[in-house]
Design an enzyme around this catalytic site. Structure first.
Site, PDB file in Angstrom:
ATOM      1  N   CYS A  39      20.330  16.306  -6.053  1.00 38.44           N
ATOM      2  CA  CYS A  39      19.753  15.112  -5.434  1.00 38.44           C
ATOM      3  C   CYS A  39      19.227  15.433  -4.044  1.00 38.44           C
ATOM      4  O   CYS A  39      19.995  15.532  -3.083  1.00 38.44           O
ATOM      5  CB  CYS A  39      20.796  13.999  -5.376  1.00 38.44           C
ATOM      6  N   CYS A  45      19.867  12.783  -1.385  1.00 32.67           N
ATOM      7  CA  CYS A  45      21.258  12.764  -0.894  1.00 32.67           C
ATOM      8  C   CYS A  45      21.507  13.917   0.077  1.00 32.67           C
ATOM      9  O   CYS A  45      22.132  13.740   1.114  1.00 32.67           O
ATOM     10  CB  CYS A  45      22.252  12.925  -2.046  1.00 32.67           C
ATOM     11  N   ASP A  46      21.061  15.103  -0.277  1.00 28.08           N
ATOM     12  CA  ASP A  46      21.521  16.299   0.435  1.00 28.08           C
ATOM     13  C   ASP A  46      20.436  17.028   1.225  1.00 28.08           C
ATOM     14  O   ASP A  46      20.743  17.972   1.961  1.00 28.08           O
ATOM     15  CB  ASP A  46      22.141  17.284  -0.577  1.00 28.08           C
TER      16      ASP A  46
END
Ligand code: NDP
Length: 313
Positions: free
Chosen positions: A135, A138-139
């Site tokens: 993701c 997300c990261d």
């Protein structure tokens, strides 16, 4: 063994727990089964910095534990267990847990999530949370001014490569075919971005690095006469080869798209069956964020409450 409940929630990601918070505060006495991966996909993420309300960020497991506690505070009954069969032909809906216990539910909220596909390399487990991610939203932030690779040639891969190029110094896009499968506009965006280098006809053999990802070993034109081994130096390795929504056990009754995402009436969590709602990634091929999942879990619980009161149950 059969038990009757007013509101049954399947899944323990942000959607399921948020549905449980709302349903328990509405006195629906919800029962939630956590499924195979209690806490869902976020439990495999380290730091969550984009969930509103945490200015310093929070780890994925902590966030999920907080959501769980918040739902229990209002009386949600959270249980271990996995759905093995369903009969949604007629209400109350029958859901079999672990092949032995049957729950009869007046309303059902399906929040079983989606599972990112991985290549199946041992190194993906070895470096999980240490450079391997599925993701970018997300990261990606952790790779500012670093070098990363994205695997895949579809819209997700192109979107993630473009997103990461806004943060990282260099993005390799590893594509197994000699062309991208993504839509034309996404392809153009990737090919025009000077920070993105597309490695066509490359496959990943493994990752390298002490404790964290520092590189990837690739093969170009595997099996051909000019097959070449290639090594790239990277700090992050992002998988973008598709997701599988966890909807199989509901499929005999619930309408899904060709990939398996549960179809809902746009703007609502309503499925084709009255009293059965879907929230979170299992019904969301587009956003797949914790906060959007939580929002749709809230909608599902409100819909369940309205359905029950309309029926006088
Ligand atoms: P797709 O199935 O479209 O693409 C998957 C990509 O991963 C393909 O390029 C495929 O390669 C590659 N792949 C699959 N398995 C492997 C493997 N083992 N090794 C290497 N490469 C592999 O998935 P997406 O997640 O990209 O998209 C899913 C759906 O969501 C699509 O319909 C897409 O259009 C849509 N979407 C739309 C967006 C938008 O409109 N903004 C954004 C994101 C997704 P190959 O081509 O060789 O099969």
């Amino acid at each position: 063994m059969t038990e009757k409940v007013r509101c049954l929630i399947i899944g323990s990601g942000p959607a399921g727990y948020t549905a449980a918070i709302y349903a328990s505060r509405a006195n629906l006495s919800p029962v939630l089964y956590e499924g195979m991966q209690p806490g869902g996909q976020l439990t495999t993420t380290n730091e969550v910095e984009n969930f509103p309300g945490y200015p310093e960020g929070i780890t994925g497991p902590e966030l999920m534990e907080d959501l769980k506690k918040q739902s229990q505070r209002f009386g949600a009954d959270i249980r271990f267990g996995y759905v093995t069969a369903t009969d949604l032909s007629v209400a109350p809906y029958k859901v079999t847990i672990d092949g032995e216990k049957t729950i009869e539910a007046d309303t059902l909220i399906i929040s079983t999530g989606a599972t990112a596909k991985y290549l199946g390399l041992a190194d993906e487990n070895k470096y999980a949370g240490s450079g391997v991610s599925a993701c970018a939203t997300c990261d990606g932030f952790f790779y500012r001014k670093r070098k990363v690779a994205v695997v895949g040639g579809g819209d997700t891969a192109c979107e993630e490569a473009t997103y990461l190029a806004g943060l990282a110094d260099k993005v390799f896009l590893i594509v197994r075919k000699p062309f991208l499968r993504a839509s034309k506009i996404m392809q153009e965006r990737v090919l025009a971005n000077p920070k993105i280098e597309v490695l066509f006809e490359h496959e990943t053999l493994g990752l390298t690095g002490e404790m964290v990802v520092q590189g990837a070993n690739l093969v170009k034109r595997r099996g051909e006469a000019d097959e070449t081994q290639v090594h790239i130096e990277i700090d992050g390795f992002f998988l973008a080869i598709g997701h599988k929504p966890n909807s199989d056990v509901f499929k005999p009754w619930i309408e899904t798209d060709e990939v398996g995402y549960i179809k809902t009436i746009p703007g609502t969590p309503r499925t084709n069956i009255p009293g059965v709602f879907a929230s979170g990634d299992v019904a969301d091929p587009h956003y797949r964020q914790a906060i959007t999942a939580a929002g749709s879990g809230c909608q599902a619980a409100i819909e369940a409450e309205r359905y029950l009161s309309e029926k006088g149950i």
